[in-house]
Enzyme design. Sequence first.
Site, PDB file in Angstrom:
ATOM      1  N   LYS A  61       2.897  25.326  25.112  1.00 24.40           N
ATOM      2  CA  LYS A  61       3.285  24.370  26.168  1.00 24.40           C
ATOM      3  C   LYS A  61       3.897  25.100  27.356  1.00 24.40           C
ATOM      4  O   LYS A  61       3.553  24.836  28.514  1.00 24.40           O
ATOM      5  CB  LYS A  61       4.285  23.361  25.588  1.00 24.40           C
ATOM      6  CG  LYS A  61       4.976  22.498  26.628  1.00 24.40           C
ATOM      7  CD  LYS A  61       6.337  22.012  26.153  1.00 24.40           C
ATOM      8  CE  LYS A  61       7.285  23.147  25.872  1.00 24.40           C
ATOM      9  NZ  LYS A  61       8.632  22.743  25.480  1.00 24.40           N
ATOM     10  N   SER A 105      12.553  22.213  27.383  1.00 25.36           N
ATOM     11  CA  SER A 105      11.703  23.022  28.265  1.00 25.36           C
ATOM     12  C   SER A 105      10.587  22.086  28.712  1.00 25.36           C
ATOM     13  O   SER A 105       9.698  21.761  27.933  1.00 25.36           O
ATOM     14  CB  SER A 105      11.111  24.203  27.503  1.00 25.36           C
ATOM     15  OG  SER A 105      12.122  24.982  26.921  1.00 25.36           O
ATOM     16  N   LYS A 108      12.753  28.121  33.538  1.00 24.08           N
ATOM     17  CA  LYS A 108      12.553  28.273  32.089  1.00 24.08           C
ATOM     18  C   LYS A 108      11.106  28.669  31.772  1.00 24.08           C
ATOM     19  O   LYS A 108      10.850  29.515  30.913  1.00 24.08           O
ATOM     20  CB  LYS A 108      12.937  26.967  31.379  1.00 24.08           C
ATOM     21  CG  LYS A 108      12.624  26.929  29.901  1.00 24.08           C
ATOM     22  CD  LYS A 108      13.374  27.972  29.097  1.00 24.08           C
ATOM     23  CE  LYS A 108      12.932  27.921  27.640  1.00 24.08           C
ATOM     24  NZ  LYS A 108      13.470  29.046  26.875  1.00 24.08           N
TER      25      LYS A 108
HETATM   26  P1  NAD Z   1      12.205  20.775  17.233  1.00 25.65           P
HETATM   27  O1  NAD Z   1      10.818  20.323  16.980  1.00 25.65           O
HETATM   28  O2  NAD Z   1      12.933  21.525  16.185  1.00 25.65           O
HETATM   29  O3  NAD Z   1      13.132  19.548  17.681  1.00 25.65           O
HETATM   30  C1  NAD Z   1      12.688  18.494  18.470  1.00 25.65           C
HETATM   31  C2  NAD Z   1      13.304  17.238  17.875  1.00 25.65           C
HETATM   32  O4  NAD Z   1      13.019  16.128  18.727  1.00 25.65           O
HETATM   33  C3  NAD Z   1      12.726  16.901  16.494  1.00 25.65           C
HETATM   34  O5  NAD Z   1      13.801  16.825  15.559  1.00 25.65           O
HETATM   35  C4  NAD Z   1      12.046  15.542  16.701  1.00 25.65           C
HETATM   36  O6  NAD Z   1      12.154  14.690  15.575  1.00 25.65           O
HETATM   37  C5  NAD Z   1      12.821  15.004  17.889  1.00 25.65           C
HETATM   38  N1  NAD Z   1      12.097  14.003  18.651  1.00 25.65           N
HETATM   39  C6  NAD Z   1      10.844  14.051  19.166  1.00 25.65           C
HETATM   40  N2  NAD Z   1      10.568  12.930  19.866  1.00 25.65           N
HETATM   41  C7  NAD Z   1      11.686  12.148  19.793  1.00 25.65           C
HETATM   42  C8  NAD Z   1      12.041  10.872  20.289  1.00 25.65           C
HETATM   43  N3  NAD Z   1      11.166  10.166  21.020  1.00 25.65           N
HETATM   44  N4  NAD Z   1      13.262  10.380  20.022  1.00 25.65           N
HETATM   45  C9  NAD Z   1      14.152  11.081  19.279  1.00 25.65           C
HETATM   46  N5  NAD Z   1      13.879  12.317  18.763  1.00 25.65           N
HETATM   47  C10 NAD Z   1      12.661  12.824  19.023  1.00 25.65           C
HETATM   48  O7  NAD Z   1      12.120  21.642  18.591  1.00 25.65           O
HETATM   49  P2  NAD Z   1      13.212  22.671  19.144  1.00 25.65           P
HETATM   50  O8  NAD Z   1      12.808  24.043  18.720  1.00 25.65           O
HETATM   51  O9  NAD Z   1      14.571  22.148  18.891  1.00 25.65           O
HETATM   52  O10 NAD Z   1      12.865  22.574  20.708  1.00 25.65           O
HETATM   53  C11 NAD Z   1      13.349  21.530  21.519  1.00 25.65           C
HETATM   54  C12 NAD Z   1      13.113  21.921  22.972  1.00 25.65           C
HETATM   55  O11 NAD Z   1      13.799  23.154  23.238  1.00 25.65           O
HETATM   56  C13 NAD Z   1      11.645  22.186  23.311  1.00 25.65           C
HETATM   57  O12 NAD Z   1      11.386  21.741  24.618  1.00 25.65           O
HETATM   58  C14 NAD Z   1      11.530  23.707  23.204  1.00 25.65           C
HETATM   59  O13 NAD Z   1      10.453  24.218  23.982  1.00 25.65           O
HETATM   60  C15 NAD Z   1      12.888  24.131  23.703  1.00 25.65           C
HETATM   61  N6  NAD Z   1      13.400  25.427  23.242  1.00 25.65           N
HETATM   62  C16 NAD Z   1      13.269  25.807  21.939  1.00 25.65           C
HETATM   63  C17 NAD Z   1      13.781  27.033  21.530  1.00 25.65           C
HETATM   64  C18 NAD Z   1      13.668  27.520  20.092  1.00 25.65           C
HETATM   65  O14 NAD Z   1      13.835  28.739  19.847  1.00 25.65           O
HETATM   66  N7  NAD Z   1      13.418  26.671  19.102  1.00 25.65           N
HETATM   67  C19 NAD Z   1      14.445  27.857  22.452  1.00 25.65           C
HETATM   68  C20 NAD Z   1      14.604  27.414  23.772  1.00 25.65           C
HETATM   69  C21 NAD Z   1      14.082  26.197  24.150  1.00 25.65           C
END
Ligand code: NAD
Length: 291
Positions: free
Chosen positions: A234, A90, A165
């Site tokens: 965010k 997102s 989104k």
């Molecule tokens: P999360 O924090 O669980 O996962 C993000 C991952 O990215 C982490 O494991 C982190 O270590 C990794 N990361 C960060 N920087 C990095 C880099 N430079 N190189 C490699 N890995 C890196 O977050 P999430 O909940 O999985 O969310 C991910 C995205 O999806 C976000 O943009 C969030 O807004 C979106 N999203 C989340 C949900 C939800 O319910 N969790 C639903 C829809 C969308």
Amino acid sequence: MNIGFIGLGVMGGPMAGHLAAAGHRVRGFDLTPGAAAARGLETAESAADAARDADVVFTMLPHGGAVRGVVEESLAGAMAPGALLVDCSSAEPWLTTGTAALLEARGVGMVDAPVSGAGWGAEAGELVFMCGGAEADMARIAPLLDAMGRKTFHVGPLGAGHAMKTINNVITAMAVVSTTEAMLIGKAWGLIPSVMADVLNVSTGQSFWTTERLHQDVLNRKFEDGFKLELMLKDVRIANRLGRDQGLDLPMLALGERLWEQADRDLGPARAVTEMVRWCETQIGGTLRDD
Ligand code: NAD
């Protein structure tokens, strides 16, 4: 297909797992060691390593700045001409086009394909994709998105998926606050929270928040939702900035942004999004508990 998957957290981990289960070769990279192996994926040593030889690279990172950073530092130099980056994060639509420009110089295309469906949707392969990009690129990745989700929308050119989104999520964010405040009125008046939730769930006050979160994570006082509060903040910020950039005055969303910011400051990092309810309770007085 050879696929690189960068960002294997709550969402990216299960998504990459579905691609591997569909028979693709998936090389995963996350800053957290062991994240790829935990999902039965091949472990890449770096983002560049995951991208080498990949036909398609997926990113599922916290925000568009992180995506841009990975592209600048690693992917732009490692992805082969003709490959495609699919950003499922997102992210800020105003960053998306700049990130794509970095790749275009290498002959690499980009699609933005953020998702709705939360952690359970990712685990179940039931996500909804909202995508921006070229028709031909959409056709190319359709089977990959089908392996991870139940519905794909192509909503416009590059950046349109990210814009869609933020609109979805800011609606949910406002529903969190309005539902909590309204239910606190009911509680103070003498209504029982679980009964209110049952009524709302079959009435016009129903929303994703009432059907999927009230009983499951709020009224039982678990507050364990996998979606982090800072990620929702965010999304609220992106929506407000997008609105301001269009010259719109958005009083309720501006107030909502201040509330989510204050909650994030007070609660600190890595808190479940459902903790927003607890924060509202503290500000207002009252608890959404049945006693
Ligand atoms: P999360 O924090 O669980 O996962 C993000 C991952 O990215 C982490 O494991 C982190 O270590 C990794 N990361 C960060 N920087 C990095 C880099 N430079 N190189 C490699 N890995 C890196 O977050 P999430 O909940 O999985 O969310 C991910 C995205 O999806 C976000 O943009 C969030 O807004 C979106 N999203 C989340 C949900 C939800 O319910 N969790 C639903 C829809 C969308």
